[in-house]
Enzyme design. Structure first.
Site, PDB file in Angstrom:
ATOM      1  N   TYR A  25       1.410   1.108  -0.515  1.00  0.00           N
ATOM      2  CA  TYR A  25       1.349   0.008   0.449  1.00  0.00           C
ATOM      3  C   TYR A  25       2.651  -0.780   0.362  1.00  0.00           C
ATOM      4  CZ  TYR A  25      -0.799  -4.075   2.844  1.00  0.00           C
ATOM      5  OH  TYR A  25      -1.106  -5.098   3.709  1.00  0.00           O
ATOM      6  N   LYS A  44       1.821   3.176   3.764  1.00  0.00           N
ATOM      7  CA  LYS A  44       1.620   2.263   4.873  1.00  0.00           C
ATOM      8  C   LYS A  44       2.793   1.306   4.884  1.00  0.00           C
ATOM      9  CE  LYS A  44      -1.151  -1.646   6.462  1.00  0.00           C
ATOM     10  NZ  LYS A  44      -2.226  -2.616   6.127  1.00  0.00           N
TER      11      LYS A  44
END
Length: 305
Positions: free
Chosen positions: A138, A166
């Site tokens: 992330y 992400k």
């Protein structure tokens, strides 16, 4: 280790809370999963920033993961957010997520005291040794203070169980460089709302998108237009409806905006947890107006009228 290839739009999911914000709402999680999946979205990502993970206890995070996996019922993959400030807690949450049936885990670098790259390699390496499901990195530098180079990100993927990331960094040039130069090492998933059109049009295979929790059908349609059919005209028409909503959400507390949107479309998830306050009435009205302009049915009669 199994390595699923995530494609499509994965909804960054909220953590529904009871009316007083004191506990996780199991019925609310079932409501969210059904609302999102019935709209054509391809996966669920609970336990991230949209899920207010920093305000939840360890047991609440585990409970939310279990409930989302149960609610998904195998219809779509669940990627559970398991990042924490310490390695031991991240390992504990990740092992629990695997046992609960999550397809993968999403891990944010430890925040507050930004780790070095060598520390990150050790951190993700330790988690990778403890589980047999993939890790989604992330990337959110504004919250973690960690900004990897594209080469460092690729090395992290080669040496650990990280298979995708992400990107909530907002640097589209950096995102594109990863896609163009390191696609063999790591799969790039867009996580910045207002860059969704550009990311899909440039070939991103997937996105993790909070807005997809509120307007799942429109978001699924955008993916189909751009990534599946390559229809830029249809994609632009859809984006003209979606973009103002994304722009609004990025200008407010994100989790609060998403939860307000969910209430407006009839899929209430309860309040955000203190100290985050509800949206002011004028902002709530603005969001409702944007949803109506996008053709979304709302339950806020005062604005709809």
């Amino acid at each position: 280790m199994t390595t699923p290839q995530f494609t499509g739009i994965l909804a960054a999911a909220v953590t529904p809370l009871t009316a007083d914000g004191s506990a996780v709402d199991a019925a609310g999680i079932k409501r969210q999963a059904d609302h999102i999946i019935s709209g054509g979205i391809h996966g669920l990502v609970p336990g991230g920033s949209t899920g207010e993970f920093t305000t939840l206890t360890l047991d609440e995070r585990k409970q939310a993961t279990e409930l989302y996996v149960e609610a998904a019922a195998g219809r779509v993959p669940v990627i559970a957010g398991t990042g924490a400030l310490g390695t031991a807690e991240t390992v504990e949450l990740s092992m629990h997520a695997e046992k609960a049936g999550a397809s993968a885990v999403m891990i944010v670098p430890p925040f507050y005291d930004a780790p070095t790259f060598e520390e990150l390699l050790t951190y993700f390496g330790t988690v990778s040794e403890a589980i047999d499901i993939p890790v989604m990195y992330y990337n959110i530098p504004s919250a973690t203070g960690v900004q990897l180079t594209t080469d460092e990100l690729a090395k992290l993927a080669r040496e650990t169980a990280v298979t995708s990331y992400k990107d909530t960094g907002g640097d589209f040039s950096w995102f594109t460089a990863v896609q163009e130069h390191h696609a063999g090492d790591i799969t790039a998933l867009n996580g910045w709302d207002t860059l969704t059109f550009a990311a899909l049009a440039s070939g991103a295979k997937a996105g993790v998108w909070g807005t997809a929790s509120v307007i799942p059908q429109l978001c699924a349609d955008l993916y189909d237009a751009l990534a599946v059919r390559g229809d830029l005209i249809a994609g632009r028409e859809l984006w003209s409806k979606i973009f103002p909503i994304c722009q609004f959400l990025e200008s407010h507390n994100y989790a609060c905006g998403i939860k307000t949107g969910l209430e407006l479309v009839g899929a209430s998830a309860g309040p955000t947890r203190a100290p985050v306050l509800p949206l002011a009435p004028e902002y709530r009205e603005e969001l409702c107006t944007l949803l109506i302009a996008a053709g979304v049915e709302t339950v806020d009669a005062s604005v709809a009228a």
